[in-house]
Design a protein around this motif. Structure first.
Motif, PDB file in Angstrom:
ATOM      1  N   THR A 113       0.837  -1.194   0.000  1.00 32.69           N
ATOM      2  CA  THR A 113       0.000   0.000   0.000  1.00 32.69           C
ATOM      3  C   THR A 113       0.879   1.254   0.000  1.00 32.69           C
ATOM      4  OG1 THR A 113      -1.685  -1.179   1.274  1.00 32.69           O
ATOM      5  CG2 THR A 113      -1.860   1.227   1.168  1.00 32.69           C
ATOM      6  N   LEU A 114       0.741   2.063  -1.052  1.00 32.28           N
ATOM      7  CA  LEU A 114       1.470   3.328  -1.129  1.00 32.28           C
ATOM      8  C   LEU A 114       0.726   4.368  -0.307  1.00 32.28           C
ATOM      9  CD1 LEU A 114       3.674   5.180  -2.322  1.00 32.28           C
ATOM     10  CD2 LEU A 114       2.148   5.574  -4.265  1.00 32.28           C
ATOM     11  N   LEU A 115       1.432   4.934   0.686  1.00 28.90           N
ATOM     12  CA  LEU A 115       0.828   5.950   1.532  1.00 28.90           C
ATOM     13  C   LEU A 115       1.069   7.351   0.985  1.00 28.90           C
ATOM     14  CD1 LEU A 115       1.908   4.557   5.018  1.00 28.90           C
ATOM     15  CD2 LEU A 115      -0.150   4.030   3.706  1.00 28.90           C
ATOM     16  N   ASN A 116       2.305   7.643   0.595  1.00 26.03           N
ATOM     17  CA  ASN A 116       2.662   8.980   0.155  1.00 26.03           C
ATOM     18  C   ASN A 116       4.065   8.940  -0.433  1.00 26.03           C
ATOM     19  OD1 ASN A 116       2.633  11.838  -0.157  1.00 26.03           O
ATOM     20  ND2 ASN A 116       1.387  12.030   1.698  1.00 26.03           N
ATOM     21  N   SER A 117       4.542  10.077  -0.918  1.00 28.30           N
ATOM     22  CA  SER A 117       5.920  10.224  -1.394  1.00 28.30           C
ATOM     23  C   SER A 117       6.504  11.485  -0.775  1.00 28.30           C
ATOM     24  CB  SER A 117       5.978  10.317  -2.922  1.00 28.30           C
ATOM     25  OG  SER A 117       5.521   9.113  -3.514  1.00 28.30           O
ATOM     26  N   ILE A 118       7.800  11.442  -0.536  1.00 29.91           N
ATOM     27  CA  ILE A 118       8.487  12.593   0.025  1.00 29.91           C
ATOM     28  C   ILE A 118       9.782  12.785  -0.747  1.00 29.91           C
ATOM     29  CG2 ILE A 118       9.561  11.163   1.799  1.00 29.91           C
ATOM     30  CD1 ILE A 118       9.520  13.576   3.653  1.00 29.91           C
ATOM     31  N   SER A 119      10.136  14.036  -1.010  1.00 27.93           N
ATOM     32  CA  SER A 119      11.349  14.318  -1.781  1.00 27.93           C
ATOM     33  C   SER A 119      12.029  15.562  -1.232  1.00 27.93           C
ATOM     34  CB  SER A 119      11.033  14.500  -3.269  1.00 27.93           C
ATOM     35  OG  SER A 119      10.131  15.566  -3.453  1.00 27.93           O
TER      36      SER A 119
END
Length: 378
Positions: free
Chosen positions: A197-203
């Motif tokens: 399950t993909l929750l979010n992305s951070i960069s």
């Protein structure tokens, strides 16, 4: 006799006809007037120009946030699109069963440690009796075996406690580094599965990088730029997709390990400061790399160039004639063009009126005034 008189008359008429054709006012072939032209001297001037490469903005650090334990989302502790600091709790997964498992594992460790301490005391006691030959050897051996068993049980209990503590920690999903978080892919109450399950992305955003590819023939050039400590802000410039120029300069961060054997290109990464968050991951842009031939170059107006069969020429004005010369072009800079070779500084290049010229044609420098202009001056 009469016949001879007729012949004499015809001859005289013919001679008179020829004489009439060659009257005193007759001239030779018509003279073509010189072609009026405008000229400008070829001059050397600073010529700074760049090679252009299509490029893509990429984050130096980027990660997809996924859960490593299963459960329901019970907490979301950030605002979408904001900068989050390293270690900040972002999501909480229902922790109740993980807390209970942790408490049970702690109890198991305590029980195993108590058994180990008792077995150790028994082993010490029987060892002292054995030294006095007051106990059977079998009892001593059994005590040692019991001690080793309890030692192993304590180690297993401590390992289980570490695993349970890890699951409990994983129920809180934290920012792995300081960066900008995206739009959440899950909502409160959603069920998540480990790793899927993909929750979010951070960069990360500052600094940021730009990736582009160059031909393998240019590897040496960019390797030299990478090793040049004097590389300044003017070497790498960005043109954004809206046509504006990015104000900060860049430097080479890395050249990829190998050449793509399908395209014969290699990827190069340039690092840019991004204090105003103007560059976003995934943006398209044009990277401008300072050409190593920049410097004082011969410049002429671009409108003076003519093309014939893929070759380029200019007309150079002499005292009264024009000479056509072949030139090799450099890059275009505004309304001017760099001439690599073919003419010399100071030569007068024809910029207007050459459309009707041929090599060696007569010229008159200066475009004459139009008839209406002349009448207006009167």
């Amino acid at each position: 006799m009469k016949k001879m008189n007729n012949i004499v008359l015809i001859s005289a008429a013919t001679m008179l006809g020829f004489a009439a054709c060659k009257g005193p006012g007759q001239k030779g072939a018509p003279v073509i007037p010189p072609t009026p032209v405008n000229v400008i001297a070829a001059t050397e001037a600073p010529a700074v120009y760049y090679d252009k490469y299509p490029a893509t903005v990429v984050a130096l650090n980027q990660v997809e946030l996924r859960s490593q334990v299963s459960g329901f989302i019970t907490g979301i502790f950030f605002k979408e699109g904001e900068i989050v600091q390293k270690g900040k709790v972002l999501y909480e997964i229902d922790r109740r069963k993980y807390e209970a498992a942790y408490l049970q594992a702690q109890a198991n460790v305590a029980s195993a440690r108590a058994s180990f301490e008792r077995a150790k005391k028994d082993d010490d006691r029987y060892q002292r009796l054995a030294d006095q030959d007051a106990v059977a050897r079998q009892i001593v051996d059994n005590a040692k075996a019991t001690l080793e068993t309890s030692r192993s049980q304590l180690a297993a209990a401590e390992a289980n406690l570490a695993a349970v503590r890890t699951d409990l920690d994983y129920s809180l999903i934290k920012a792995p580094f300081t960066g900008r978080i995206g739009i959440s892919q899950v909502k409160l109450g959603a069920q998540v599965s480990p790793g899927s399950t993909l929750l979010n992305s951070i960069s990360s955003e500052n600094p940021i990088a730009v990736d582009f590819v160059v031909n393998e023939n240019d590897i040496a050039r960019f390797a030299a730029l990478q090793g040049n400590a004097a590389t300044g802000d003017s070497t790498f410039r960005l043109q954004l997709s809206n046509g504006t120029q990015y104000t900060h300069g860049g430097k080479i961060l890395a050249i990829d390990r190998g050449v793509d054997n399908q395209t014969g290109t290699i990827r190069v990464r340039i690092e840019f400061n991004n204090p105003d968050d103007q560059l976003k991951d995934g943006m398209s842009c044009v990277l401008r790399v300072l050409n190593d031939q920049s410097g004082h170059r011969l410049l002429i107006p671009y409108k003076a160039i003519t093309e014939q069969m893929g070759e380029y020429f200019v007309f150079v004005a002499g005292d009264s004639t024009a000479t056509q010369k072949k030139v090799h072009l450099g890059p275009r800079i505004g309304d001017k063009i760099v001439i690599m070779d073919g003419i010399q500084p100071g030569e007068k290049v024809i910029t207007e009126g050459f459309q009707r010229l041929r090599d060696g044609g007569k010229i008159q420098i200066g475009i004459p005034a139009a008839p209406q202009d002349a009448a207006a001056k009167k």
